[in-house]
Design a protein around this motif. Sequence first.
Motif, PDB file in Angstrom:
ATOM      1  N   ASN A  12       0.762  -1.079   0.035  1.00 47.21           N
ATOM      2  CA  ASN A  12       0.024  -0.059   0.000  1.00 47.21           C
ATOM      3  C   ASN A  12       1.001   1.102   0.005  1.00 47.21           C
ATOM      4  N   THR A  14       1.958   5.311  -0.461  1.00 46.09           N
ATOM      5  CA  THR A  14       1.506   6.794  -0.356  1.00 46.09           C
ATOM      6  C   THR A  14       2.369   7.640  -1.408  1.00 46.09           C
ATOM      7  N   SER A  39      -2.077  10.864  -1.297  1.00 53.31           N
ATOM      8  CA  SER A  39      -2.829   9.915  -1.388  1.00 53.31           C
ATOM      9  C   SER A  39      -2.191   8.714  -0.934  1.00 53.31           C
ATOM     10  N   SER A  40      -2.979   7.788  -0.145  1.00 50.39           N
ATOM     11  CA  SER A  40      -2.317   6.508   0.631  1.00 50.39           C
ATOM     12  C   SER A  40      -3.289   5.568  -0.011  1.00 50.39           C
ATOM     13  N   ALA A  41      -2.866   4.447  -0.561  1.00 55.53           N
ATOM     14  CA  ALA A  41      -3.608   3.324  -0.899  1.00 55.53           C
ATOM     15  C   ALA A  41      -4.089   2.397   0.152  1.00 55.53           C
ATOM     16  N   ALA A  42      -5.402   2.181   0.236  1.00 57.00           N
ATOM     17  CA  ALA A  42      -6.064   1.321   1.197  1.00 57.00           C
ATOM     18  C   ALA A  42      -5.782   1.646   2.532  1.00 57.00           C
ATOM     19  N   GLU A  48     -10.306   1.591   1.868  1.00 64.15           N
ATOM     20  CA  GLU A  48     -10.207   2.477   0.877  1.00 64.15           C
ATOM     21  C   GLU A  48      -9.132   3.460   0.833  1.00 64.15           C
ATOM     22  N   ASP A  49      -8.971   3.893  -0.566  1.00 62.12           N
ATOM     23  CA  ASP A  49      -7.936   4.915  -0.520  1.00 62.12           C
ATOM     24  C   ASP A  49      -8.284   6.096   0.160  1.00 62.12           C
ATOM     25  N   SER A  51      -7.014  10.316   0.770  1.00 61.62           N
ATOM     26  CA  SER A  51      -6.318  11.524   0.143  1.00 61.62           C
ATOM     27  C   SER A  51      -6.338  12.869   0.946  1.00 61.62           C
ATOM     28  N   ASP A  80     -10.074  12.334   4.723  1.00 60.66           N
ATOM     29  CA  ASP A  80     -10.327  10.832   5.165  1.00 60.66           C
ATOM     30  C   ASP A  80      -9.543  11.009   6.531  1.00 60.66           C
TER      31      ASP A  80
END
Length: 142
Positions: A12, A14, A39-42, A48-49, A51, A80
């Motif tokens: 995951n 960033t 953004s940061s994946a999962a 969920e991603d 941002s 988020d």
Amino acid sequence: IYGAENDNDNSNNTSVIDIVATWSPIPLLSVGVNADFGSSAAAAAEGEDASWTGFAGYLRFNLAQTFSLSLRGEQFDDADGIRTGTVQKLTEFTISPEYRPAENFILRGDFRLDSSDKEVFEDGAEMSDGQSTIGLNVIFLF
């Protein structure tokens, strides 16, 4: 910037795009802008991603050879809650007078006002949506 940021997790990633520009139209004035997109994946809740975005503007007035005054305004949207731990929009304003009594010696003050659309700042035993801070920097150049 791009890559894995979390412990024991290399899948995951960033990413952050940081854009900075400065301009001095005359010796008296410097203008700066800064924009960040991340953004940061999962990484958010439920996998969920996530941002975030940040924007800043700077003005520096060189009022004399030994004195300057800087103004800074910033906004950070943690849509988020992944960077600050709370879904929030933060803003700040800072005024910084600077005195240079010698070529290698600088005294700089900071008066900063922070605010959020959530109560995230400690105010004694209470929480608040704003805070103010004062700082003093003593800088020796060598």
